[in-house]
Design a protein around this motif. Structure first.
Motif, PDB file in Angstrom:
ATOM      1  N   ASP A 128       0.974  -1.207   0.096  1.00  0.00           N
ATOM      2  CA  ASP A 128       0.045   0.234   0.003  1.00  0.00           C
ATOM      3  C   ASP A 128       0.983   0.941  -0.075  1.00  0.00           C
ATOM      4  O   ASP A 128       1.900   1.305   0.836  1.00  0.00           O
ATOM      5  N   ALA A 129       0.709   2.162  -0.857  1.00  0.00           N
ATOM      6  CA  ALA A 129       1.199   3.383  -1.002  1.00  0.00           C
ATOM      7  C   ALA A 129       0.581   4.558  -1.272  1.00  0.00           C
ATOM      8  O   ALA A 129      -0.753   4.356  -2.025  1.00  0.00           O
ATOM      9  N   GLN A 130       0.543   5.847  -1.162  1.00  0.00           N
ATOM     10  CA  GLN A 130      -0.184   7.014  -1.611  1.00  0.00           C
ATOM     11  C   GLN A 130       0.809   8.125  -2.099  1.00  0.00           C
ATOM     12  O   GLN A 130       1.910   8.374  -1.829  1.00  0.00           O
TER      13      GLN A 130
ATOM     14  N   ASN B 272       7.472   7.661   8.952  1.00  0.00           N
ATOM     15  CA  ASN B 272       7.034   7.429   7.501  1.00  0.00           C
ATOM     16  C   ASN B 272       8.294   6.965   6.734  1.00  0.00           C
ATOM     17  O   ASN B 272       9.312   7.223   6.793  1.00  0.00           O
TER      18      ASN B 272
ATOM     19  N   GLN C  13       4.331   7.930  -0.404  1.00  0.00           N
ATOM     20  CA  GLN C  13       4.672   7.409   0.875  1.00  0.00           C
ATOM     21  C   GLN C  13       4.214   5.920   0.781  1.00  0.00           C
ATOM     22  O   GLN C  13       3.024   5.731   0.593  1.00  0.00           O
TER      23      GLN C  13
ATOM     24  N   ASN D 136       2.955   2.866   2.937  1.00  0.00           N
ATOM     25  CA  ASN D 136       2.215   2.518   4.094  1.00  0.00           C
ATOM     26  C   ASN D 136       2.102   0.987   4.638  1.00  0.00           C
ATOM     27  O   ASN D 136       2.207   1.002   5.898  1.00  0.00           O
ATOM     28  N   GLU D 137       2.425   0.145   3.780  1.00  0.00           N
ATOM     29  CA  GLU D 137       2.435  -1.317   4.529  1.00  0.00           C
ATOM     30  C   GLU D 137       3.495  -2.044   3.378  1.00  0.00           C
ATOM     31  O   GLU D 137       3.423  -1.698   2.030  1.00  0.00           O
TER      32      GLU D 137
ATOM     33  N   LYS E 285       2.946  -2.226   8.962  1.00  0.00           N
ATOM     34  CA  LYS E 285       2.946  -1.047   8.834  1.00  0.00           C
ATOM     35  C   LYS E 285       4.252  -0.293   8.457  1.00  0.00           C
ATOM     36  O   LYS E 285       5.224  -0.958   9.254  1.00  0.00           O
ATOM     37  N   ALA E 286       4.196   0.777   8.231  1.00  0.00           N
ATOM     38  CA  ALA E 286       5.452   1.616   7.814  1.00  0.00           C
ATOM     39  C   ALA E 286       6.166   1.745   9.204  1.00  0.00           C
ATOM     40  O   ALA E 286       7.420   1.504   9.284  1.00  0.00           O
TER      41      ALA E 286
END
Length: 322
Positions: free
Chosen positions: A251-253, A288, A299, A301-302, A312-313
């Protein structure tokens, strides 16, 4: 009178339609055709396809030709069933013209795209990789050419912002089974209104390979990589290398420089210059993990370090960066 069905399918995606046909009062499953069993792992443990697992639970006859075009014994058996329909959902082999002519009514295929877009093996991943805001399912008459038959019914489906291949697979599997049941039960109606595919708009997509999941931060933008992460979830999992270990990112954003500055106690410009000199794309703050892409930032996230559980990060930072 029930429609007599022989079902062709292999992965999870196929099972929803098989289950719906098995439970439908107007259809009877005579047999399922699925790909041969696989051997995997160090011990070469034999694994069954998801379709075979379901068929075994329901005591449905199972056929597993290695090459269905050349397995004349299997073709002979298919003819003996006297089926009304052959229903194909993600089987994994192309049926010959000889096989397509066997059922009394038709061979129908359920495909996870709005044909003629994304013919082939990876329509769901391709829709995510290309940033499409919609996709869908198509029920078509089969011909020997790949995914090229006349369309009987299609359903358009929106793609959510954080959609992964897994979530989209699950969603489209439901639409496929509903559309297939409708077409079978109202076959004459849909046959009369069938639509020929526009060959000039056809696009082809190939099977996803493990190497497609390697993230290239230097050559791809944050938008492209964020899509790649979602498209490769759950298989094969988009990955990079952290501390010389293969690390999957789940997961990233996308984030802006200003957003990073708000959470970064150090000077962000100096960090980026340092990372560029070291030719390293990942950097860590106290809370982060960020990636420097060809354009923009992500970013993370996982993630999951090789042989470890997903984390998790912040848990990764506390465990690996202290």
């Amino acid at each position: 009178m029930k429609n007599k069905i022989i079902f062709f399918g292999t992965p999870d995606f196929s099972v929803a339609t098989l289950k719906a046909l098995y439970e439908n009062k107007n259809t009877e499953i005579l047999a399922v055709v699925t790909k041969i069993d696989k051997k995997s792992g160090r011990g070469e443990k034999v694994t069954f396809s998801k379709v075979k697992e379901y068929a075994l639970q329901k005591n449905i006859t199972i056929l597993q030709p290695k090459n269905i075009k050349e397995d004349y014994e299997c073709i002979y058996k298919l003819k003996q069933y006297n089926a009304d329909f052959f229903i194909v959902v993600a089987y994994g082999q192309i049926l010959s013209q000889t096989i397509l002519k066997i059922p009394k009514k038709a061979c129908l295929n359920g495909h996870a795209s709005l044909l003629p877009k994304y013919r082939g093996a990876s329509p769901i991943q391709s829709a995510l990789l290309n940033g499409d805001d919609k996709t869908g399912v198509s029920i078509m008459l089969m011909e020997e050419k790949l995914d090229a038959g006349d369309i009987l019914k299609s359903i358009e489906v929106s793609i959510e912002k954080k959609e992964t291949s897994k979530s989209l697979f699950d969603k489209l599997a439901i639409f496929t089974k509903d559309a297939m049941i409708d077409v079978i039960e109202n076959y004459d109606y849909y046959y009369e209104k069938r639509i020929k595919q526009d060959e000039t708009k056809a696009t082809f997509v190939y099977p996803i390979k493990k190497e497609d999941a390697l993230i290239n931060f230097d050559n791809n933008t944050n938008i492209q990589i964020e899509r790649q992460i979602r498209a490769m979830n759950p298989w094969p999992g988009a990955y990079t290398f952290l501390f010389d270990k293969k690390s999957k990112i789940w997961d990233a954003q996308i984030v802006s420089t200003d957003e990073i500055k708000k959470t970064c106690e150090e000077d962000i410009e100096e960090i980026i210059q340092k990372q560029n000199k070291l030719k390293v794309n990942i950097f860590f703050t106290k809370k982060n993990i960020y990636a420097i892409c060809k354009e923009g930032f992500l970013q993370i996230n996982e993630l999951q370090i090789e042989s470890k559980q997903k984390m998790k990060a912040i848990d990764f930072i506390n465990g690996y960066c202290k």
